[in-house]
Enzyme design. Structure first.
Site, PDB file in Angstrom:
ATOM      1  N   ARG A 293       9.273  -4.401 -13.215  1.00  0.00           N
ATOM      2  CA  ARG A 293      10.555  -4.592 -12.553  1.00  0.00           C
ATOM      3  C   ARG A 293      10.485  -5.900 -11.771  1.00  0.00           C
ATOM      4  O   ARG A 293       9.912  -5.958 -10.685  1.00  0.00           O
ATOM      5  CB  ARG A 293      10.811  -3.403 -11.619  1.00  0.00           C
ATOM      6  CG  ARG A 293      12.242  -3.329 -11.089  1.00  0.00           C
ATOM      7  CD  ARG A 293      12.314  -2.323  -9.960  1.00  0.00           C
ATOM      8  NE  ARG A 293      11.748  -2.881  -8.737  1.00  0.00           N
ATOM      9  CZ  ARG A 293      11.026  -2.191  -7.855  1.00  0.00           C
ATOM     10  NH1 ARG A 293      10.748  -0.935  -8.054  1.00  0.00           N
ATOM     11  NH2 ARG A 293      10.584  -2.786  -6.749  1.00  0.00           N
ATOM     12  N   HIS A 297      14.128  -2.607  -6.544  1.00  0.00           N
ATOM     13  CA  HIS A 297      14.461  -1.300  -7.100  1.00  0.00           C
ATOM     14  C   HIS A 297      15.983  -1.136  -7.167  1.00  0.00           C
ATOM     15  O   HIS A 297      16.536  -0.767  -8.190  1.00  0.00           O
ATOM     16  CB  HIS A 297      13.847  -0.198  -6.241  1.00  0.00           C
ATOM     17  CG  HIS A 297      14.282   1.179  -6.618  1.00  0.00           C
ATOM     18  ND1 HIS A 297      13.886   1.784  -7.792  1.00  0.00           N
ATOM     19  CD2 HIS A 297      15.098   2.064  -5.997  1.00  0.00           C
ATOM     20  CE1 HIS A 297      14.424   2.986  -7.865  1.00  0.00           C
ATOM     21  NE2 HIS A 297      15.168   3.173  -6.787  1.00  0.00           N
ATOM     22  N   TYR A 306       6.184  -4.795  -0.193  1.00  0.00           N
ATOM     23  CA  TYR A 306       5.112  -3.965  -0.753  1.00  0.00           C
ATOM     24  C   TYR A 306       4.404  -4.569  -1.968  1.00  0.00           C
ATOM     25  O   TYR A 306       3.508  -3.961  -2.529  1.00  0.00           O
ATOM     26  CB  TYR A 306       5.643  -2.569  -1.108  1.00  0.00           C
ATOM     27  CG  TYR A 306       6.864  -2.554  -2.013  1.00  0.00           C
ATOM     28  CD1 TYR A 306       6.746  -2.690  -3.396  1.00  0.00           C
ATOM     29  CD2 TYR A 306       8.136  -2.371  -1.489  1.00  0.00           C
ATOM     30  CE1 TYR A 306       7.854  -2.662  -4.220  1.00  0.00           C
ATOM     31  CE2 TYR A 306       9.253  -2.332  -2.304  1.00  0.00           C
ATOM     32  CZ  TYR A 306       9.108  -2.480  -3.670  1.00  0.00           C
ATOM     33  OH  TYR A 306      10.210  -2.449  -4.485  1.00  0.00           O
TER      34      TYR A 306
END
Length: 401
Positions: A293, A297, A306
């Site tokens: 990805r 998100h 993160y």
């Protein structure tokens, strides 16, 4: 870590399912090759196009793309480019306050377009909320997808018109819906297949495990297509599973295969193979498309909190669109004229999407109170009145305008 074949045991066929003895032998061989049976190394990855755009041979899966022409390759490239353009426009619209939320597919175009183009018209698709490329393949207008994220409809298309179910927000539940539908397909005696899309995070949901159980026991003609983009929001895959996700199929008694999720040809081939198994009465298959990805998100997420730039840059070098473009150019299957025309078409699509979204009417603010109870309810009536007073307060602040 030893990678064991998930095709060690062929599921029993229940009464009424079709025999597929010819396909069984080929399936077992293909699955062993795909899963790297008996090898101690990183999990085997089905790949037909390298990140540099070079075609590599695969004895088991080449047959499933043997009929792909230069026109087909250009079509796959066009699909990915236009899907990415639409996705980028939707992200921009959300940032400008035109959409409530958006879940980008950036980086996952090959997995979606490759698998989507493997489907027949009579196959049925159960998506999550990120399958914009599959929706494109099924003929769903992109503007219909955006209506839900703008809050003006509950989906925007007739699922039976394209055999493409409405987006599912509840994580993993569509796997059960797909399994039940596939069981119905078997009872009807049809030879179509069903495919359920979900992500690596959803693979940890109980609904997905239940779907695996039921599909295996009833030998349902369903393909579970997991787009492993390696991050369930901020949770990495290693926090989800101690083994590669495709190996989970082994415990349920059906094959699992890991494919290079950024290789559109490999996704096309593997999905065709899995669908062929389903139609031949050989039961479910788990396809793990190992991808990445590249964006957030959703537009409410900040991935820089993160994960590092180094990881993202490494995967950008494996970009699925650039990979196919390199192959098209090296094989003389596309010239600059083709790419220029596609760029023009891409810009036109972006403009159409933007204009369509801005022309959408505002949703009915009071629709949320409808159909809550079949015969009405005093509490709902009270809440409706309170909301009406709240809405009226804005008019009062503006002097009644």
């Amino acid at each position: 870590m030893t990678v064991e074949s998930t095709a060690a045991r062929t599921p029993r066929r229940s009464a009424g399912t079709k025999a597929g003895t010819t396909g069984t032998k080929r399936t077992t061989s293909a699955t062993k090759k795909a899963t790297g049976a008996g090898k101690s190394a990183e999990p085997a990855l089905v790949q037909l196009l390298t990140p540099e755009g070079k075609r590599v041979k695969n004895a088991e899966f080449d047959r499933y793309v043997a009929d792909v022409t230069a026109d087909d390759l250009r079509g796959l490239y066009r699909d990915m480019v236009l899907t990415r353009r639409f996705d980028a426009e939707a992200t921009s619209l959300q940032r400008q306050g035109e959409l409530g939320l958006w879940a980008s597919l950036l980086g996952q175009e090959a997995a979606q377009i490759g698998s989507g183009r493997a489907l027949r018209d009579d196959d049925y698709v159960f998506p999550t909320y990120r399958e914009h490329g599959v929706a494109w393949c099924r003929g769903v207008d992109p503007t219909n997808l955006l209506g839900m994220f703008r809050g003006v409809n509950n989906g925007g298309w007739d699922p039976n018109g394209n055999n493409f179910h409405l987006y599912t927000i509840v994580i993993g539940s569509q796997a059960l819906h797909a399994t039940g539908y596939a069981m119905g397909v078997t009872k009807d005696g049809a030879d179509s297949a069903v495919i359920a899309y979900f992500g690596d995070g959803a693979s940890s949901q109980g609904d997905v495990a239940e779907a695996f159980t039921f599909s295996a026991v009833y030998n349902a003609p369903v393909v579970f297509f997991c787009q492993n983009n390696q991050w369930a929001i901020s949770e990495p895959t290693e926090k989800q599973s101690r083994v590669p996700l495709y190996q989970r199929a082994q415990g349920f008694g059906f094959p699992g295969v890991r494919v290079d999720g950024n290789d559109v040809l490999a996704n096309l081939a593997v999905t065709k193979w899995a669908l062929e198994r389903a139609r031949a009465g050989e039961g479910p298959t788990l396809v793990e498309a190992f991808t990445y990805r590249m964006g957030a998100h959703t537009t409410s997420d900040d991935p820089t909190r993160y994960r590092g730039d180094e990881e993202r840059l490494a995967w950008e070098a494996k970009d699925p669109i650039l990979r196919l473009r390199r192959y098209l150019e090296a094989s003389n299957h596309a010239d600059e004229g083709f790419f220029a025309e596609l760029e023009t078409e891409s810009e036109a699509l972006g403009k159409r999407v933007r204009e369509a979204v801005r022309a959408m009417p505002d949703p009915d603010h009071f629709a949320i109170f409808e159909n809550v109870y079949a015969d009405g309810h005093a509490l709902v009536d009270e809440e409706r009145a309170q909301f009406a007073a709240y809405q009226a307060s804005f008019a009062d602040e503006d002097g009644g305008k």
